[in-house]
Design an enzyme around this catalytic site. Structure first.
Site, PDB file in Angstrom:
ATOM      1  CE  LYS A 101       4.817  26.140 -59.087  1.00 20.14           C
ATOM      2  NZ  LYS A 101       5.784  26.098 -60.179  1.00 20.14           N
ATOM      3  CD  GLU A 123      -2.261  22.067 -58.053  1.00 18.31           C
ATOM      4  OE1 GLU A 123      -2.758  21.710 -56.962  1.00 18.31           O
ATOM      5  OE2 GLU A 123      -1.548  23.087 -58.166  1.00 18.31           O
ATOM      6  CB  SER A 390      10.603  31.685 -60.531  1.00 16.15           C
ATOM      7  OG  SER A 390      10.713  31.291 -61.889  1.00 16.15           O
TER       8      SER A 390
END
Ligand code: PLP
Length: 410
Positions: A101, A123, A390
């Site tokens: 991210k 968000e 990830s």
């Protein structure tokens, strides 16, 4: 001969088009008040993309702040245990803040700064994107407001506090299910009202154009690196690349530079949850129908009346009713395959990587691993399988223990 390509050329798929479409998917399905901010953002992004100074600064941050390049890791213990194809892991779990991210959060925060916006909103569901955004905002001295469903705040109290430590304000959203979907709605509302000084950092390859394109571009670094690293290490490309798919950002980032390599099979893994039955999973390609949600035309889990169905996954990051439009496009085209792993398979994969490699994967990433674990033993030992790890699983230990029936008393 297979996989003979040796140079990283630009993929021939130059999508989306100017209206933000990937074929029939994507687009800009928003109220009129959002059209101007989105157009302004597209213009700013496209000019930053061509700006050598922006790219140099991004490269510097990727190295010095994010910790790139991430390692391409040969999972020897797991490979031996499964007794088939050779398994490599792309270690996005080792990045600053613990997941991919941060690649997007840093790119968009830099863009916000270039656009002269002093305030950032985001968000977050489980909190990974919120933490990544809060981190880079602290570094850049940008005001940061993160919208989070009240239910998610209670479940992820630790991440709420992490964001607050970094100076972000976390705003509870009490509408509807009080989770990610409602948090996106609130962030959109804030953006429309405050667009003059505010940039909205959306956390996945989803939403109205230009977000799916922009987020993909900031995540492409994963496959740019892995392609080069694999050629260096093995002198050839992998036979399979596997990644989990929530909104779709780590997957499209992991796949993008291989789209033009026909001998590389690309597999996205969705959350199979408890069962492929309404409300019990988040596998949009197993039961989703075409529709519009939060700015975007794509496959969505919905009922006959078009109401969004409830979803379930053991991993919060894959628990969303719609899938990024670029994935819908490549699914329909047949270039990327999609499967799903259920909660139990993901938990088994989570444990197996701990045991065979001493690596604790995120529950999201464990879905990709679960697929690899099924596939590897069916393949000869000269095949190569690349799994995108990830994120790291520290955030999931408590939840995983509970799901596996262990009660931790700390
Ligand atoms: C958020 C998250 C995902 C899912 O998001 P995508 O946009 O589909 O990549 C997957 N893995 C981890 C570790 C995450 O934090």
């Amino acid at each position: 001969m297979s996989n003979s390509a040796t140079t990283s050329s630009a993929p021939r798929f130059s999508l989306p088009d100017a209206s933000g479409h990937f074929g029939e998917f994507g687009g800009i399905y928003v109220p009129e008040t959002l059209m101007t901010p989105l157009a302004e953002l597209t213009k700013a992004y496209l000019s930053a993309k061509e700006d050598p100074e922006f790219q140099a600064e991004l490269a510097h941050l990727q190295k010095q702040y994010i910790g790139r390049p991430s390692i391409l890791y040969y999972a020897e213990g797991l490979t031996r245990h499964l007794g088939g194809a050779k398994i490599y892991l792309k270690r996005e779990d080792l990045l600053h803040t613990g997941a991919h991210k941060i690649n997007n959060a840093v790119g968009q925060a830099l863009l916000a700064r270039c656009m002269g916006k002093k305030r950032v909103i985001a968000e977050t569901g489980a909190g990974q994107h919120g933490v990544a955004t809060a981190s880079i905002c602290a570094k850049f001295g940008l005001e940061c407001v993160v919208y989070m469903g009240a239910t998610d705040m209670a479940r992820q109290a630790l991440n709420v506090y992490r964001m607050q430590l970094m100076g972000a304000e976390v705003r509870a959203v009490n509408a509807g299910q009080k989770t990610l979907k409602e948090a996106v709605n609130e962030a959109m509302r804030d953006w429309v009202t405050n667009v003059r000084n505010t940039h909205y950092i959306l956390g996945t390859a989803y939403g109205a154009h230009p977000f799916p394109m922009m987020v993909r571009d900031f995540q492409r670094v994963i496959s740019k690196e892995s392609r080069e690293q694999m050629l260096q290490e093995e002198k050839r490309l992998p036979d399979y690349v596997i990644a989990c798919v929530g909104g779709g950002s780590n997957a499209i980032g992991s796949f993008f530079e291989y789209l033009d390599d026909p001998n590389v099979t690309l597999i996205g893994v969705e959350a199979g949850g408890r069962a492929i039955a309404p409300g019990e999973h988040a596998a949009r390609f197993s039961g989703g129908k075409l529709g519009v949600l939060q700015g975007c035309m794509t496959y969505i889990l919905q009922d006959k009346e078009g109401q969004i169905e409830g979803t379930h996954s053991v991993s919060a990051g894959l628990d969303y009713a719609a899938v990024g439009p670029e994935h819908a496009y490549y699914w329909k085209k047949g270039r990327i395959q999609y499967g799903h792993a259920n909660d139990m398979e993901a938990l088994d994969a989570f444990k197996l990587l701990c045991r065979t490699e001493g690596i604790l994967p995120a529950l999201e990433s464990s879905h990709a691993l679960a697929h690899a674990i099924k596939l590897a033993p069916t393949l000869p030992t000269d095949k190569i399988l690349l799994v995108n790890l990830s994120g790291r699983g520290d955030k999931d230990v408590w939840h995983a223990a509970k799901a596996m029936g262990t009660t931790l008393t700390i």
